[in-house]
Write a protein that holds these residues in place. Structure first.
Motif, short mmCIF file in Angstrom:
data_model
loop_
_atom_site.label_atom_id
_atom_site.label_comp_id
_atom_site.label_asym_id
_atom_site.label_seq_id
_atom_site.Cartn_x
_atom_site.Cartn_y
_atom_site.Cartn_z
N ALA A 93 0.38 -13.13 5.27
CA ALA A 93 0.73 -11.83 5.84
C ALA A 93 2.14 -11.84 6.42
N SER A 94 2.72 -13.02 6.62
CA SER A 94 4.06 -13.11 7.19
C SER A 94 5.11 -12.99 6.09
N MET A 95 6.20 -12.29 6.41
CA MET A 95 7.33 -12.10 5.49
C MET A 95 8.39 -11.32 6.25
N ASN A 96 9.57 -11.21 5.69
CA ASN A 96 10.63 -10.42 6.32
C ASN A 96 10.45 -8.97 5.89
N PHE A 97 9.75 -8.21 6.70
CA PHE A 97 9.38 -6.84 6.34
C PHE A 97 10.61 -5.95 6.13
N ASP A 98 11.60 -6.07 6.99
CA ASP A 98 12.78 -5.19 6.91
C ASP A 98 13.54 -5.41 5.60
N VAL A 99 13.78 -6.68 5.26
CA VAL A 99 14.52 -6.99 4.03
C VAL A 99 13.75 -6.53 2.80
N LEU A 100 12.46 -6.82 2.77
CA LEU A 100 11.67 -6.45 1.60
C LEU A 100 11.54 -4.94 1.44
N SER A 155 0.86 -1.19 0.00
CA SER A 155 0.00 0.00 0.00
C SER A 155 0.89 1.23 0.00
N THR A 156 0.78 2.03 -1.04
CA THR A 156 1.59 3.23 -1.16
C THR A 156 0.86 4.22 -2.04
N LYS A 157 1.23 5.49 -1.98
CA LYS A 157 0.58 6.51 -2.79
C LYS A 157 1.64 7.50 -3.23
N ASP A 158 1.60 7.85 -4.53
CA ASP A 158 2.62 8.73 -5.08
C ASP A 158 2.23 10.21 -5.03
N THR A 159 1.25 10.55 -4.19
CA THR A 159 0.85 11.95 -4.04
C THR A 159 1.04 12.35 -2.58
N GLU A 168 13.67 -2.73 2.26
CA GLU A 168 14.95 -2.22 1.75
C GLU A 168 15.16 -2.62 0.29
N GLU A 169 14.97 -3.88 -0.04
CA GLU A 169 15.28 -4.36 -1.38
C GLU A 169 14.28 -3.85 -2.43
N LEU A 170 13.04 -3.63 -2.03
CA LEU A 170 12.04 -3.09 -2.96
C LEU A 170 12.09 -1.57 -3.03
N LYS A 171 12.98 -0.99 -2.22
CA LYS A 171 13.19 0.47 -2.21
C LYS A 171 11.89 1.22 -1.88
N LEU A 172 11.21 0.75 -0.85
CA LEU A 172 9.93 1.34 -0.47
C LEU A 172 10.13 2.57 0.40
N LYS A 173 9.17 3.49 0.32
CA LYS A 173 9.19 4.67 1.17
C LYS A 173 8.82 4.27 2.60
N GLU A 174 9.16 5.16 3.54
CA GLU A 174 8.84 4.88 4.94
C GLU A 174 7.34 4.75 5.16
N THR A 175 6.57 5.47 4.35
CA THR A 175 5.11 5.44 4.51
C THR A 175 4.45 4.23 3.85
#
Length: 205
Positions: free
Chosen positions: A178-185, A139-143, A187-194
């Motif tokens: 719903a489980s996964m390594n949130f920190d690694v993903l 879930s992300t938004k580019d605005t 970083e590697e997917l280059k996601l914003k903090e939000t």
């Protein structure tokens, strides 16, 4: 000689850049011709996959369109509902070849990571590593509007159900996780903090 070397490096660089974005074939809705009643009846969560059976691009394109592709080009509406029309769910396709962001309007995949992120997606559940690919819903938004945690979860649920029903019609297997390594993903997917990592779907036969 030096000019030739520079030219060769430039060509190699351009070729590498050209490979960053992969055009997908037009989705084939005929592949989704199973009735809604049959799809609902046959839909199951499956945790066992044939790791040597890859998903071809035509099937992948159709699956991604069903997940949250463009259903009305004139308005940009997508196949999944969206709270307050945020259209905030981004789908990442992860396989042994890397991680790619699905661009619904262009119907393309853009590589964001060269690593195989399936182990990070699977975490302690080894079965998820066997699937030839996994879809990660973010879930992300580019605005200026940041994704709302509650709305993001709701929108991810809509897309997840679309994936379930499309997989059933396409003869594929999946399970929402719903489980996964949130920190690694993150970083590697280059996601914003939000950005919010919501769900993932291993996909296979």
């Amino acid at each position: 000689m030096k000019k030739l070397l520079v030219l060769s490096l430039l060509v190699l660089s351009l070729c590498a850049q050209a490979q960053e974005t992969i055009p997908l074939p037009q989705p084939d809705r005929k592949m989704l011709s199973m009735s809604l009643g049959d799809a609902l009846q046959q839909r199951r969560s499956v945790r066992e996959y044939q790791k040597d059976q890859e998903i071809d691009r035509q099937t992948l394109s159709t699956l991604l369109w069903a997940a949250c592709g463009i259903s009305e080009p004139s308005t940009g509406k997508i196949t999944a509902p969206s709270a307050v029309n945020m259209q905030d769910i981004k789908v990442y396709v992860c396989s042994e070849k890397g991680a790619y962001l699905f661009n619904p309007k262009a119907n393309t995949l853009t590589r964001v990571c060269e690593k195989d992120l399936r182990p990070a997606i699977a975490g302690r559940q080894a079965f998820a590593r066997e699937a030839p690919l996994s879809l990660v819903l973010v879930s992300t938004k580019d605005t200026d509007r940041s994704p709302n945690e509650k709305y993001g979860g709701v929108d991810a649920g809509y897309v997840s159900q679309n994936i379930y029903l499309a997989c059933t019609a396409l003869g594929l297997k999946t399970v929402a996780r719903a489980s996964m390594n949130f920190d690694v993903l993150k970083e590697e997917l280059k996601l914003k903090e939000t950005s919010l990592l919501e769900l993932n779907h291993p996909i296979g036969k």
